[in-house]
Scaffold this active site. Structure first.
Site: not given
Length: 210
Positions: A12, A10
């Site tokens: 963020d 991922d």
């Protein structure tokens, strides 16, 4: 030539310390409001796609020129370089799939040595954000699909894949991989992950690489 492994992160709060949407919202003084909505989405309390559309509405009017300021504020997560180098040394591929935005990732990902990436795209008119997302939103199912697609494209069996994430929208991707790692993660994600890494240091993943 087939790759030996695939590691998908991922963006963020995983690849980077920040939540990019909050940094963009700061440009119009709405960072705190968007941060609260992001937190609820990452805990899985609200539908991700609906939440993202609502949060992107708060970005309407931000000039594209602001992206340079946003990029300057981004902090890569400690250990990210060590992890990416270690994957490459083993003949592997590093992917990033994000509920965030191509406008930032297209600069950030190659700078960090990421091989493939996918994210949402913000609609722009006359040099400013309209407050809408273009095309299909990268949601939990989209993240899992990206991992499978990249594994197939690089001839990596799913048994040689690792997914790393922090939010509820990472759970399907983590389930699709051979090893799903909760990193800097919300309680619901830690509860369902194969492995939880506590320290915010991506170098902790290196000993787990096949």
């Amino acid at each position: 030539m087939p790759a030996r492994l695939l590691v998908v992160l991922d963006a963020d709060s995983t690849l980077i310390r920040n939540e990019v949407i909050e940094l963009i919202a700061d440009e119009v003084g709405r960072g705190a409001e968007v941060a609260a909505a992001t937190e609820a989405a990452m805990r899985g309390e609200v539908d991700f796609s609906a939440s993202l559309r609502s949060r992107v509405e708060a970005l309407a009017g931000v000039p594209v020129a602001a992206f340079a300021r946003v990029l300057a504020r981004i902090e890569p997560t400690p250990g990210v370089g060590a992890l990416i180098d270690a994957v490459h040394e083993r003949g592997g591929v590093v992917g990033v799939v994000s509920g965030g935005f191509h406008e930032i990732l297209d600069t950030l990902a190659p700078r960090l040595g990421v091989d493939v990436w996918r994210a949402n795209r913000l609609e722009v008119a006359d040099g400013v954000l309209t407050g809408r997302v273009e095309g299909t939103i990268v949601d939990a199912a989209g993240k899992a699909a990206a991992l499978r697609e990249w594994a197939f494209a690089h001839d990596v069996p799913l048994t040689q894949t690792i997914a790393i994430g922090d939010g509820a929208n990472d759970l399907q991707m983590m389930a699709a991989a051979a090893l799903g790692i909760a990193f800097n993660a919300k309680p619901a994600v830690r509860a369902q992950a194969d492995l939880v890494i506590g320290p915010v240091d991506l170098a902790q993943v290196v000993p787990l690489l096949p």
